[in-house]
Design an enzyme around this catalytic site. Structure first.
Site, short mmCIF file in Angstrom:
data_model
loop_
_atom_site.label_atom_id
_atom_site.label_comp_id
_atom_site.label_asym_id
_atom_site.label_seq_id
_atom_site.Cartn_x
_atom_site.Cartn_y
_atom_site.Cartn_z
CB CYS A 65 -0.96 -0.01 1.18
SG CYS A 65 -1.93 -1.51 1.27
CG HIS B 12 -3.29 3.11 2.55
ND1 HIS B 12 -3.77 2.78 1.31
CD2 HIS B 12 -3.34 1.98 3.29
CE1 HIS B 12 -4.09 1.49 1.30
NE2 HIS B 12 -3.85 0.98 2.50
CG ASN C 209 -6.64 -1.25 1.63
OD1 ASN C 209 -5.94 -0.85 0.70
ND2 ASN C 209 -6.12 -1.67 2.77
C1 LIG Z 1 -9.58 -5.88 9.81
C2 LIG Z 1 -10.31 -4.94 10.74
C3 LIG Z 1 -11.35 -4.17 9.97
C4 LIG Z 1 -11.00 -5.75 11.81
O1 LIG Z 1 -11.65 -4.90 12.72
P1 LIG Z 1 -11.46 -5.08 14.28
O2 LIG Z 1 -12.34 -4.12 14.92
O3 LIG Z 1 -9.98 -5.00 14.56
O4 LIG Z 1 -12.01 -6.53 14.48
P2 LIG Z 1 -11.26 -7.77 15.13
O5 LIG Z 1 -10.26 -8.34 14.18
O6 LIG Z 1 -10.78 -7.42 16.52
O7 LIG Z 1 -12.48 -8.76 15.23
C5 LIG Z 1 -13.56 -8.50 16.11
C6 LIG Z 1 -14.63 -9.51 15.80
O8 LIG Z 1 -15.23 -9.23 14.55
C7 LIG Z 1 -15.23 -10.41 13.77
N1 LIG Z 1 -15.16 -10.03 12.36
C8 LIG Z 1 -14.07 -9.87 11.57
N2 LIG Z 1 -14.43 -9.54 10.34
C9 LIG Z 1 -15.78 -9.48 10.34
C10 LIG Z 1 -16.73 -9.18 9.35
N3 LIG Z 1 -16.39 -8.87 8.08
N4 LIG Z 1 -18.04 -9.21 9.71
C11 LIG Z 1 -18.42 -9.50 10.93
N5 LIG Z 1 -17.56 -9.80 11.92
C12 LIG Z 1 -16.25 -9.79 11.62
C13 LIG Z 1 -14.05 -11.19 14.24
O9 LIG Z 1 -14.19 -12.56 13.92
C14 LIG Z 1 -14.11 -10.96 15.72
O10 LIG Z 1 -15.07 -11.80 16.26
P3 LIG Z 1 -14.82 -12.49 17.72
O11 LIG Z 1 -14.70 -11.35 18.66
O12 LIG Z 1 -16.05 -13.31 17.87
O13 LIG Z 1 -13.55 -13.27 17.55
C15 LIG Z 1 -9.32 -3.96 11.39
O14 LIG Z 1 -8.53 -4.64 12.33
C16 LIG Z 1 -8.43 -3.27 10.43
O15 LIG Z 1 -8.85 -2.52 9.58
N6 LIG Z 1 -7.10 -3.45 10.57
C17 LIG Z 1 -6.13 -2.84 9.75
C18 LIG Z 1 -6.05 -3.58 8.48
C19 LIG Z 1 -5.18 -2.92 7.49
O16 LIG Z 1 -4.92 -1.77 7.56
N7 LIG Z 1 -4.76 -3.73 6.55
C20 LIG Z 1 -4.09 -3.33 5.40
C21 LIG Z 1 -2.89 -2.56 5.64
S1 LIG Z 1 -2.71 -1.63 4.23
#
Ligand SMILES: CC(C)(COP(=O)(O)OP(=O)(O)OC[C@H]1O[C@@H](n2cnc3c(N)ncnc32)[C@H](O)[C@@H]1OP(=O)(O)O)[C@@H](O)C(=O)NCCC(=O)NCCS
Length: 326
Positions: free
Chosen positions: A113, A253, A283
């Site tokens: 990214c 980003h 993204n």
């Molecule tokens: C991926 C992301 C959106 C997840 O959001 P989050 O708030 O951190 O969520 P978590 O990973 O802590 O998961 C929380 C819960 O939601 C659930 N969950 C994950 N994706 C889900 C979805 N699409 N729909 C519903 N629930 C979801 C998980 O399974 C977890 O459930 P649990 O508590 O029963 O285990 C977030 O962490 C993120 O954006 N991270 C950065 C990613 C990034 O920048 N990546 C690219 C770099 S360029």
């Protein structure tokens, strides 16, 4: 001091839209979860016959037209991509051929990214040293080809898209004022595709184990992203002796709206100065910043003389920032 700047921008998005309602049919998720946790409402997905280079050529043509630069004037083509047409040759070779550019230098760059900002910084060096006059930098990703549409933690986030910028000599006060690039491999296992490279070549087993898809530790990445984006933004601002309050436009980003909001608050930049299109495109990795840039230029949001700060973060992990006066 001579400077390099962006002379033209262009973008190309696949037509097919995948909404959150479509995602609800694929995995156990909801529009409410995706919207509140990421800010994304829809993303684009390339058709089976679309390729990274085809979309890159479309975006590049628009950028060249805006810049008033002919493909035959290009000295260098840099394609930032982690989703190339093929492992070999480089996607930039297909772009050079498709544009009808001369046999100039052309190579791909893999910084996920952060790739477009890395590409811009490399282009700047070529322009400042006189090695090149006009450089095409493309941020191109068809990440849908690497997305596991049964993994709800990744499939809702990423989208396909391409955008390009033509860089060349700029007349001060316009041009790039400060740039930074960083990589920290200690976090390499936070976002990766396990198979398909030399470490684990493709086999029936790797396909069965779904190891050609993106694996992500989203929660850990979130914290590193906020920290790195804030830090690199401060570093480029300090280098150019500009305060966060002086900037006219902040293009981070588009990884997650909550990351954007956290970084904006930490920097003390007012909300109306921040550009966000994550709701519409998700993204798009290295295409994310140039797509935003192109939308801002074409809509008049970015005007001559404006100070624009761009900051990116991605797999590697990589992060980078550029401050420029438009
Ligand atoms: C991926 C992301 C959106 C997840 O959001 P989050 O708030 O951190 O969520 P978590 O990973 O802590 O998961 C929380 C819960 O939601 C659930 N969950 C994950 N994706 C889900 C979805 N699409 N729909 C519903 N629930 C979801 C998980 O399974 C977890 O459930 P649990 O508590 O029963 O285990 C977030 O962490 C993120 O954006 N991270 C950065 C990613 C990034 O920048 N990546 C690219 C770099 S360029």
């Amino acid at each position: 001091m001579p400077r390099a700047g962006i002379l033209g921008t262009g973008a190309a998005l696949p037509e097919k839209v995948i909404t959150n309602a479509d995602m609800e049919k694929l995995v156990d998720t909801s529009d409410e979860w995706i919207t509140t946790r990421t800010g994304i409402k829809e993303r684009r997905q390339a058709g089976p016959h679309e390729t990274t280079s085809q979309l890159s050529i479309q975006a590049a043509r628009k950028a060249l037209e805006m810049a008033g630069v002919s493909p035959t004037d290009l000295d260098l083509i840099i394609c930032s991509t982690i989703s190339p047409d093929m492992p070999l040759p480089s996607t930039s070779a297909f772009i050079q051929r498709g544009l009808g550019a001369p046999a100039c230098c052309a190579f791909d760059l893999a910084a996920a990214c952060s790739g477009f900002l890395f590409g811009m910084t490399v282009a700047e060096q070529f322009i400042l040293t006189g090695k090149a006059k006009y450089v095409l930098v493309v941020g191109a990703e068809l990440l849908s080809r690497y997305i596991d549409y049964s993994d709800r933690s990744t499939c809702v986030i990423f989208g396909d898209g391409v955008a390009a910028g033509v860089l060349g000599p700029a007349t001060p006060p316009s041009g790039i004022l400060a740039a930074e690039m960083h990589t920290e491999g200690a976090f390499a296992d936070h976002l990766y595709i396990p198979a398909g490279g030399t470490r684990k070549p493709a086999s029936c087993e790797t396909v069965r184990a779904r190891e050609h898809y993106i694996k992500m530790r989203g929660n850990e990445l979130f914290k590193v992203a906020v920290r790195s984006l804030e830090e690199v933004s401060r570093r480029v601002l300090d280098k150019a002796q500009v305060s966060a309050q002086q900037i006219d436009l902040f293009i981070p980003h588009q990884a997650n709206q909550r990351i954007t909001d956290a970084v904006r608050e930490r920097l003390g930049v007012s909300a109306e100065k921040v550009y966000s299109n994550i709701a519409r495109v998700g993204n798009t990795s290295s295409a994310s910043i140039p797509i935003c840039l192109d939308e801002c230029v074409r809509s008049g949001r970015l005007k001559k003389g404006d100070l624009v700060l761009m900051a990116a973060f991605g797999a590697g992990v990589t992060w980078g920032g550029i401050l420029m006066r438009w």
